[in-house]
Design a protein around this motif. Structure first.
Motif, PDB file in Angstrom:
ATOM      1  N   VAL A  76       0.839  -1.204   0.000  1.00 40.65           N
ATOM      2  CA  VAL A  76       0.000   0.000   0.000  1.00 40.65           C
ATOM      3  C   VAL A  76       0.873   1.253   0.000  1.00 40.65           C
ATOM      4  O   VAL A  76       0.618   2.209  -0.747  1.00 40.65           O
ATOM      5  N   ILE A  77       1.922   1.245   0.830  1.00 35.69           N
ATOM      6  CA  ILE A  77       2.831   2.401   0.864  1.00 35.69           C
ATOM      7  C   ILE A  77       3.518   2.573  -0.486  1.00 35.69           C
ATOM      8  O   ILE A  77       3.656   3.692  -0.997  1.00 35.69           O
ATOM      9  N   ASN A  78       3.941   1.460  -1.073  1.00 32.27           N
ATOM     10  CA  ASN A  78       4.568   1.502  -2.395  1.00 32.27           C
ATOM     11  C   ASN A  78       3.628   2.103  -3.429  1.00 32.27           C
ATOM     12  O   ASN A  78       4.028   2.940  -4.254  1.00 32.27           O
ATOM     13  N   LYS A  79       2.373   1.704  -3.372  1.00 36.13           N
ATOM     14  CA  LYS A  79       1.385   2.189  -4.339  1.00 36.13           C
ATOM     15  C   LYS A  79       1.084   3.671  -4.135  1.00 36.13           C
ATOM     16  O   LYS A  79       0.950   4.431  -5.102  1.00 36.13           O
ATOM     17  N   LEU A  80       1.001   4.092  -2.880  1.00 32.86           N
ATOM     18  CA  LEU A  80       0.631   5.477  -2.584  1.00 32.86           C
ATOM     19  C   LEU A  80       1.776   6.456  -2.798  1.00 32.86           C
ATOM     20  O   LEU A  80       1.555   7.607  -3.185  1.00 32.86           O
ATOM     21  N   THR A  81       3.001   6.017  -2.531  1.00 31.81           N
ATOM     22  CA  THR A  81       4.139   6.946  -2.549  1.00 31.81           C
ATOM     23  C   THR A  81       5.067   6.763  -3.736  1.00 31.81           C
ATOM     24  O   THR A  81       5.828   7.675  -4.073  1.00 31.81           O
ATOM     25  N   GLY A  82       5.049   5.583  -4.343  1.00 27.77           N
ATOM     26  CA  GLY A  82       5.987   5.308  -5.418  1.00 27.77           C
ATOM     27  C   GLY A  82       7.374   4.935  -4.934  1.00 27.77           C
ATOM     28  O   GLY A  82       8.284   4.715  -5.742  1.00 27.77           O
ATOM     29  N   ILE A  83       7.569   4.846  -3.617  1.00 24.49           N
ATOM     30  CA  ILE A  83       8.862   4.420  -3.073  1.00 24.49           C
ATOM     31  C   ILE A  83       9.071   2.951  -3.422  1.00 24.49           C
ATOM     32  O   ILE A  83       8.169   2.130  -3.255  1.00 24.49           O
ATOM     33  N   SER A  84      10.240   2.607  -3.894  1.00 27.92           N
ATOM     34  CA  SER A  84      10.486   1.242  -4.351  1.00 27.92           C
ATOM     35  C   SER A  84      10.307   0.243  -3.215  1.00 27.92           C
ATOM     36  O   SER A  84      10.588   0.542  -2.049  1.00 27.92           O
ATOM     37  N   SER A  85       9.846  -0.942  -3.567  1.00 27.24           N
ATOM     38  CA  SER A  85       9.631  -1.979  -2.560  1.00 27.24           C
ATOM     39  C   SER A  85      10.940  -2.363  -1.881  1.00 27.24           C
ATOM     40  O   SER A  85      10.967  -2.663  -0.687  1.00 27.24           O
TER      41      SER A  85
END
Length: 552
Positions: A76-85
């Motif tokens: 969810v954080i990856n999807k919302l922020t675009g920060i790489s997994s």
């Protein structure tokens, strides 16, 4: 002092994660178990961030028998922020989790004891608690080491198992609300405890099961001693919500455990990379199966003491504190009963049960025992006012941490890496339209011949193609498929037939039937038939990798 303790403890914990996943001259390095475990979580995060409920290493099958809470949270954080997994997993989450655990431990213990010194003592043990393995390795002339000599990981490796670390956060939050509920009987504290205890099983099933057991025993004790039903009601609500929200609890995951009493004791004594006392290990097993019950009892009792005190290290101080609780058991309090119930469950389960696929996985129940023993040992330490005893304690606590960091996580070279060429190829594949990827099967013989550091495709069977391509793979990471009890062996046989077949129609039908869109090969991997015969075309090539697309 509190700020300093949390910062230093978090820094030490984060060192086991932070270097992995970064790009170096040779490629992306992975220390410790991250070349396997990290790939599994990255693959899940990538899959969940695409909105898929599919297991990414066995394309076409839904994900079952696994707690996805941690991976879903990062997805969810990856999807919302675009920060790489990868950055979320190896760099950001470890810092946030270690700081959070430290703060919540302090807050919980202070709420329980109303004593800052005892809360600080708990922090010391939670961050630095270690085994006596380093003493054995020193005596053997092997330097500082032996963290898991008695089977269990220690405090320094908490973040190596991110779902476990995250479950500690939800458990501590649940305990804080439970403590407030016991003290003030407020409805929203009841609700808060329920929410975080239910979340625990979604994040780490072992932790959730321990919570259920502890709530049941605590509820029964509270009713018998205080004539209050609140915690039993809480147990019922948590049980119902877990039943409704966690499918594996409704029976799908029941077959994952097998009854195998004392396996950890036997293997601990026999295996060379554990205690390694084979004569004793063989004798205890022979006594047991030869029905020499007195000798068997004594041998297993000794082995259990080695297991218990070997893992406890200086945490044995908790036993003094627990003794005082039992002397005044009517005044013990519900939260202390809860802690003791967690400790008991965490030791009983691995002593009796193993997990199918990877038998040693049930040792993770014991991680919670060590965690709560750390808290209680810290409470005991907080009652010691002489500073010199704190310094002496530090001398015995720190070797496990230093040895693990020096020998495993701060070495110059990692045991596994993803080369720059493979990384570039997988990044290209990630930009392509959705589709199932077929890779070459993991080759154990080649892996055994390869020298460290090993490229990921020769390290262990892992999920690395799914992790870095963001695509579902037809078959990958046989180890986790075995743990989660999928039928993957038939598919492996089909893949072998595909690669060795000379029947052009068969291989094309295989690709079409299984909806395979891409083939990822590390040179010189190949099928027996050529590209034209297979019906594929090369869409990417570098010095190490060929990527093909299946022609429709």
């Amino acid at each position: 002092m509190l700020f300093f303790a949390i910062i230093v403890g978090s820094l030490l914990w984060s060192l086991v994660m932070f270097r992995s996943g970064l790009l170096y001259e040779y490629g992306i390095g992975f220390w410790g178990p991250h070349g396997h475990d990290g790939m599994w979580h990255l693959a899940l995060i990538e899959s969940l961030s695409r909105g898929s409920n599919e297991i990414p290493i066995l394309a076409g099958n839904n994900l079952t028998n696994y707690h996805i809470g941690f991976d879903l949270f990062l997805a969810v954080i990856n999807k919302l922020t675009g920060i790489s997994s990868s950055f979320l997993y190896f760099q950001l989450f470890p810092v946030v989790a270690s700081l959070s655990i430290g703060y919540l431990v302090y807050k919980f213990v202070f709420l329980l004891t109303n004593n800052k010194r005892q809360a600080l003592g708990a922090l010391v043990f939670v961050y630095l608690g270690g085994s006596w393995g380093w003493v054995v390795t020193l005596v053997r002339g092997q330097g500082l080491g032996g963290e898991s000599m008695f089977w269990s990981q220690q405090a320094i490796s908490t973040l190596v198992n991110p779902p476990f670390a995250m479950s500690l956060i939800t458990l501590l939050l649940g305990l804080i609300f439970l403590t407030r509920y016991v003290n003030k009987n407020r409805g929203y504290d009841f609700f808060g405890a329920v929410v975080f205890f239910v979340l625990s099983i979604q994040i780490k099933v072992y932790g959730g099961l321990i919570v259920l057991f502890a709530l049941l025993l605590t509820g029964l004790w509270w009713y018998l001693v205080k004539r209050r039903l609140g915690i039993l009601v809480m147990f019922g609500v948590v049980l119902i919500l877990i039943w409704l929200t966690f499918p594996a609890f409704r029976g799908q995951g029941a077959s994952l455990l097998v009854f195998k009493p004392f396996w950890f004791l036997e293997t601990m004594m026999q295996i060379s990379d554990r205690v390694g006392w084979p004569r004793f290990g063989e004798a205890m097993v022979n006594y047991r199966y030869g029905n020499v019950w007195l000798k068997a009892f004594l041998a297993y009792a000794v082995a259990f003491m080695v297991f218990w005190y070997g893992n406890m290290g200086m945490r044995f101080l908790a036993e003094y504190e627990i003794t005082t609780w039992f002397w005044n058991y009517r005044k013990m309090g519900a939260v202390r009963v809860f802690l003791l119930s967690c400790i008991a469950c965490g030791i009983v389960v691995p002593m009796l049960f193993l997990q199918k696929g990877t038998p040693w996985n049930t040792i993770q129940f014991f991680y919670y025992t060590l965690f709560f023993m750390s808290i209680i040992a810290g409470i005991r330490l907080g009652k010691v006012k002489q500073k010199r005893y704190w310094l002496i304690l530090g001398v015995f606590l720190i070797p496990t941490t230093l040895g693990t960091l020096k020998n495993i996580y701060l070495t110059k070279q990692p045991p596994a890496y993803l080369s720059r060429a493979e990384n570039e190829a997988l990044l290209f594949l990630k930009t392509q339209p959705e589709g199932i990827v077929l890779t070459y099967l993991f080759d154990e013989i080649k892996s055994g011949r390869a020298k460290a550091p090993k490229p990921l495709y020769l390290y262990v069977t892992s999920s690395y193609v799914a992790a870095f391509s963001g695509k579902s793979v037809f078959l990958e990471d046989e180890m986790n498929l075995e743990i989660t009890q999928y039928n993957w062996k038939d598919r492996k046989e089909e893949i072998n037939q595909f690669y060795n077949s000379l029947d052009q129609q068969y291989v094309r039908d295989f690709l079409k039937k299984n909806n395979i869109s891409y083939i990822y090969w590390v040179k010189p991997e190949r099928a027996r038939l050529g590209e034209t015969q297979l019906g594929i075309e090369r869409i990417y090539e570098n010095q190490e990798v060929d990527i093909y697309k299946v022609i429709e």
